[in-house]
Design a protein around this motif. Structure first.
Motif, PDB file in Angstrom:
ATOM      1  N   SER A   6      27.436 -52.977 -21.243  1.00  0.00           N
ATOM      2  CA  SER A   6      26.141 -53.577 -21.000  1.00  0.00           C
ATOM      3  C   SER A   6      25.767 -53.988 -19.375  1.00  0.00           C
ATOM      4  CB  SER A   6      25.707 -54.637 -21.824  1.00  0.00           C
ATOM      5  OG  SER A   6      25.714 -54.424 -23.286  1.00  0.00           O
ATOM      6  N   ARG A   7      25.289 -53.111 -18.610  1.00  0.00           N
ATOM      7  CA  ARG A   7      25.303 -53.210 -17.179  1.00  0.00           C
ATOM      8  C   ARG A   7      24.014 -53.276 -16.524  1.00  0.00           C
ATOM      9  NH1 ARG A   7      29.914 -49.565 -14.677  1.00  0.00           N
ATOM     10  NH2 ARG A   7      29.067 -50.530 -12.767  1.00  0.00           N
ATOM     11  N   GLY A   8      22.825 -53.144 -17.547  1.00  0.00           N
ATOM     12  CA  GLY A   8      21.562 -53.234 -16.907  1.00  0.00           C
ATOM     13  C   GLY A   8      21.135 -54.128 -15.821  1.00  0.00           C
ATOM     14  N   ILE A   9      21.765 -55.272 -15.644  1.00  0.00           N
ATOM     15  CA  ILE A   9      21.271 -56.148 -14.831  1.00  0.00           C
ATOM     16  C   ILE A   9      21.784 -55.680 -13.384  1.00  0.00           C
ATOM     17  CG2 ILE A   9      21.746 -58.039 -16.366  1.00  0.00           C
ATOM     18  CD1 ILE A   9      24.107 -59.113 -14.814  1.00  0.00           C
ATOM     19  N   GLU A  10      22.335 -54.759 -13.245  1.00  0.00           N
ATOM     20  CA  GLU A  10      23.016 -54.361 -11.788  1.00  0.00           C
ATOM     21  C   GLU A  10      21.972 -53.841 -11.134  1.00  0.00           C
ATOM     22  OE1 GLU A  10      27.650 -53.723 -13.083  1.00  0.00           O
ATOM     23  OE2 GLU A  10      26.400 -51.928 -12.668  1.00  0.00           O
ATOM     24  N   ASP A  11      20.818 -53.318 -11.793  1.00  0.00           N
ATOM     25  CA  ASP A  11      19.619 -52.609 -11.073  1.00  0.00           C
ATOM     26  C   ASP A  11      19.044 -53.436 -10.243  1.00  0.00           C
ATOM     27  OD1 ASP A  11      20.892 -50.110 -11.917  1.00  0.00           O
ATOM     28  OD2 ASP A  11      19.573 -49.998 -13.660  1.00  0.00           O
ATOM     29  N   ASP A  12      18.426 -54.542 -10.933  1.00  0.00           N
ATOM     30  CA  ASP A  12      17.327 -55.194 -10.199  1.00  0.00           C
ATOM     31  C   ASP A  12      17.802 -56.901 -10.473  1.00  0.00           C
ATOM     32  OD1 ASP A  12      14.923 -55.735  -8.903  1.00  0.00           O
ATOM     33  OD2 ASP A  12      13.778 -55.472 -10.770  1.00  0.00           O
ATOM     34  N   ILE A  13      17.958 -57.090 -11.770  1.00  0.00           N
ATOM     35  CA  ILE A  13      18.148 -58.559 -12.029  1.00  0.00           C
ATOM     36  C   ILE A  13      19.197 -59.134 -11.373  1.00  0.00           C
ATOM     37  CG2 ILE A  13      18.710 -59.980 -13.966  1.00  0.00           C
ATOM     38  CD1 ILE A  13      17.184 -58.093 -15.830  1.00  0.00           C
ATOM     39  N   LEU A  14      20.566 -58.573 -11.241  1.00  0.00           N
ATOM     40  CA  LEU A  14      21.562 -59.285 -10.588  1.00  0.00           C
ATOM     41  C   LEU A  14      21.103 -59.299  -8.800  1.00  0.00           C
ATOM     42  CD1 LEU A  14      24.363 -60.818 -10.550  1.00  0.00           C
ATOM     43  CD2 LEU A  14      25.557 -58.492 -10.630  1.00  0.00           C
ATOM     44  N   PRO A  15      20.761 -58.306  -8.359  1.00  0.00           N
ATOM     45  CA  PRO A  15      20.358 -58.741  -6.871  1.00  0.00           C
ATOM     46  C   PRO A  15      19.417 -59.783  -6.569  1.00  0.00           C
ATOM     47  CG  PRO A  15      20.679 -56.160  -7.372  1.00  0.00           C
ATOM     48  CD  PRO A  15      20.460 -57.025  -8.778  1.00  0.00           C
ATOM     49  N   THR A  16      18.422 -59.824  -7.706  1.00  0.00           N
ATOM     50  CA  THR A  16      17.260 -60.802  -7.497  1.00  0.00           C
ATOM     51  C   THR A  16      17.923 -62.131  -7.638  1.00  0.00           C
ATOM     52  OG1 THR A  16      15.601 -59.405  -8.480  1.00  0.00           O
ATOM     53  CG2 THR A  16      15.285 -61.734  -8.471  1.00  0.00           C
ATOM     54  N   CYS A  17      18.835 -62.326  -8.570  1.00  0.00           N
ATOM     55  CA  CYS A  17      19.295 -63.736  -8.742  1.00  0.00           C
ATOM     56  C   CYS A  17      20.131 -63.796  -7.289  1.00  0.00           C
ATOM     57  CB  CYS A  17      20.189 -63.700 -10.007  1.00  0.00           C
ATOM     58  SG  CYS A  17      19.469 -63.635 -11.531  1.00  0.00           S
ATOM     59  N   ARG A  18      20.924 -63.066  -6.881  1.00  0.00           N
ATOM     60  CA  ARG A  18      21.724 -63.442  -5.592  1.00  0.00           C
ATOM     61  C   ARG A  18      20.801 -63.642  -4.359  1.00  0.00           C
ATOM     62  NH1 ARG A  18      26.829 -59.034  -7.234  1.00  0.00           N
ATOM     63  NH2 ARG A  18      28.031 -60.781  -8.184  1.00  0.00           N
ATOM     64  N   GLU A  19      19.797 -62.897  -4.386  1.00  0.00           N
ATOM     65  CA  GLU A  19      18.838 -63.171  -3.122  1.00  0.00           C
ATOM     66  C   GLU A  19      18.375 -64.530  -3.367  1.00  0.00           C
ATOM     67  OE1 GLU A  19      14.198 -62.189  -2.232  1.00  0.00           O
ATOM     68  OE2 GLU A  19      15.400 -60.439  -3.150  1.00  0.00           O
ATOM     69  N   LEU A  20      18.056 -65.080  -4.548  1.00  0.00           N
ATOM     70  CA  LEU A  20      17.589 -66.303  -4.611  1.00  0.00           C
ATOM     71  C   LEU A  20      18.516 -67.465  -4.891  1.00  0.00           C
ATOM     72  CD1 LEU A  20      14.416 -65.379  -7.100  1.00  0.00           C
ATOM     73  CD2 LEU A  20      14.453 -65.734  -4.621  1.00  0.00           C
ATOM     74  N   GLY A  21      19.715 -67.297  -5.164  1.00  0.00           N
ATOM     75  CA  GLY A  21      20.899 -68.280  -5.070  1.00  0.00           C
ATOM     76  C   GLY A  21      20.907 -68.577  -6.415  1.00  0.00           C
ATOM     77  N   ILE A  22      20.775 -67.680  -7.662  1.00  0.00           N
ATOM     78  CA  ILE A  22      20.729 -68.011  -8.951  1.00  0.00           C
ATOM     79  C   ILE A  22      22.178 -67.477  -9.438  1.00  0.00           C
ATOM     80  CG2 ILE A  22      19.640 -67.922 -11.050  1.00  0.00           C
ATOM     81  CD1 ILE A  22      17.036 -67.572  -9.366  1.00  0.00           C
ATOM     82  N   GLY A  23      22.821 -68.247 -10.238  1.00  0.00           N
ATOM     83  CA  GLY A  23      24.000 -68.021 -10.783  1.00  0.00           C
ATOM     84  C   GLY A  23      23.937 -67.079 -12.183  1.00  0.00           C
ATOM     85  N   ILE A  24      24.975 -66.412 -12.552  1.00  0.00           N
ATOM     86  CA  ILE A  24      24.712 -65.779 -13.858  1.00  0.00           C
ATOM     87  C   ILE A  24      25.810 -66.264 -14.908  1.00  0.00           C
ATOM     88  CG2 ILE A  24      25.223 -63.421 -14.769  1.00  0.00           C
ATOM     89  CD1 ILE A  24      22.676 -63.349 -13.193  1.00  0.00           C
ATOM     90  N   THR A  25      25.465 -66.754 -16.237  1.00  0.00           N
ATOM     91  CA  THR A  25      26.320 -66.788 -17.322  1.00  0.00           C
ATOM     92  C   THR A  25      26.196 -65.815 -18.200  1.00  0.00           C
ATOM     93  OG1 THR A  25      24.501 -68.558 -18.099  1.00  0.00           O
ATOM     94  CG2 THR A  25      26.610 -69.344 -17.178  1.00  0.00           C
ATOM     95  N   ALA A  26      27.212 -65.108 -18.308  1.00  0.00           N
ATOM     96  CA  ALA A  26      27.302 -63.636 -18.915  1.00  0.00           C
ATOM     97  C   ALA A  26      27.707 -63.941 -20.414  1.00  0.00           C
ATOM     98  CB  ALA A  26      28.041 -62.697 -18.058  1.00  0.00           C
ATOM     99  N   TYR A  27      26.736 -63.499 -21.303  1.00  0.00           N
ATOM    100  CA  TYR A  27      27.193 -63.543 -22.481  1.00  0.00           C
ATOM    101  C   TYR A  27      27.666 -62.114 -23.162  1.00  0.00           C
ATOM    102  CZ  TYR A  27      22.792 -61.995 -24.518  1.00  0.00           C
ATOM    103  OH  TYR A  27      21.635 -61.398 -24.800  1.00  0.00           O
ATOM    104  N   GLY A  28      27.988 -62.039 -24.351  1.00  0.00           N
ATOM    105  CA  GLY A  28      28.402 -60.651 -24.837  1.00  0.00           C
ATOM    106  C   GLY A  28      29.292 -59.834 -24.005  1.00  0.00           C
TER     107      GLY A  28
END
Length: 333
Positions: free
Chosen positions: A182-204
């Motif tokens: 389940s790697r859909g966040i890699e396209d847009d969501i993860l880069p956006t979080c890193r740009e804004l300084g937002i962490g990821i709590t990964a479930y599943g």
């Protein structure tokens, strides 16, 4: 226990968190005493992040955590709570509610069930299509000022919603599914979080046990997975074939498939904290072993070849649930 900070403004927590959902809901019966013993074992091992939702067992999970912490104390524990999902007496889903008045109501009940005076991380479970995210986050920001919650998180929302929310109040972390399949966040969501300084709590991170190496292909299961596209028919056969590849790589690493799968998520960045959904102490012990797994470039290359983006057969949720997931507007698998 290694520590990781959730975003620029969030708390510092253990490198692995404990997802408590399965102790109350969705995966069939659970043993209460074993669940509490598992929470205690997690705390003893240095896990400081406990994740729950007020709709897990209609409050049962929060009361369970409250009972477990009553025997150990709240010090150094960070509790993350999702709110807003509506259910009926038959346990069916009936939408989401993130109106400011509703949030205060949800929070009041969570504080009581958890037996705490403040919640460390509070987040809407999904985007309420009828309430602008600015209103939801604005109401939560008022609760931060009042001392009822410490940090604001989000769950399963897309990049645009993340930006809008973060403009109102700093977001500590985004909780979202992230795993080898389940790697859909890699396209847009993860880069956006890193740009804004937002962490990821990964479930599943084990895809609900599918890539744990323990799934017995019981097509007669009556829990949540009976409705999951990835556990049905030919999809299940194709996905279990992927697990065979994972097992072969894990054998070379000297670890279990579950440990390698968790270690892979943790290796994707220091801003990512995997949540492991252990319901029993033996599964928790196995998950904690992932902290000792050292994936080399050779291992990571082999995993990338075996699990390219989109490798999984079937969507990660039934279509009716995907319709409520803002994160799927742009996300892939």
């Amino acid at each position: 226990m290694e520590k990781r900070k959730l975003g620029t403004t969030g708390p510092t927590v253990s490198a692995i968190g404990l997802g408590c959902m399965g102790m109350s809901d969705f995966y069939g019966p659970a043993d209460r005493s074993e669940s509490i013993a598992t929470v205690h074992a997690a705390l003893d091992a240095g896990i400081t992040l406990l994740d729950t939702g007020d709709f897990y067992g209609m409050g049962h999970n929060e009361m369970l955590i409250g009972e477990a912490l009553a025997a150990r104390g709240r010090d150094n524990v960070r509790i993350s709570v999702k709110f807003g999902a509506l259910r009926d007496p038959a346990k069916n889903w009936s939408g989401y509610d993130s109106r400011p008045a509703a949030i205060k109501n949800f929070l009041a009940y969570s504080l009581q069930r958890l037996r705490v005076e403040t919640i460390d991380l509070y987040r809407p479970a999904r985007l309420d299509p009828d309430v602008p995210i600015e209103e939801t986050v604005g109401a939560m920001a008022d609760m931060v000022k009042a001392g009822w919650i410490r940090h604001i998180g989000l769950s399963e929302v897309g990049a645009e919603t993340i930006r809008r929310a973060h403009a109102v109040h700093p977001i500590s972390d985004l909780q979202i599914e992230y795993s080898l399949i389940s790697r859909g966040i890699e396209d847009d969501i993860l880069p956006t979080c890193r740009e804004l300084g937002i962490g990821i709590t990964a479930y599943g991170v084990l895809s609900r046990g599918l890539i744990s190496g323990h799934w017995n292909a019981d097509r007669g299961t009556k829990d949540f997975r009976a409705m999951s596209p990835r556990f049905q028919g030919s999809n299940l056969d194709a996905n279990l074939a992927l697990v065979d590849s994972l097992r072969a790589i894990a054998d070379g690493v000297g670890a279990s498939p579950a440990q390698v799968a968790i270690a892979w998520v943790a290796a994707q960045g220091k801003d990512i904290v995997p949540l492991v959904g252990a319901r029993r102490r033996d599964r928790l012990t196995e998950a904690l072993g992932a902290l000792e797994v050292k994936l080399t470039e050779k291992h990571l290359t082999a995993l990338a070849k075996a699990f390219p983006p989109g490798a999984a057969a079937g969507a990660r949720y039934p279509e009716a649930q995907l319709a409520h997931m803002d994160s799927e507007k742009r996300a892939g698998a």
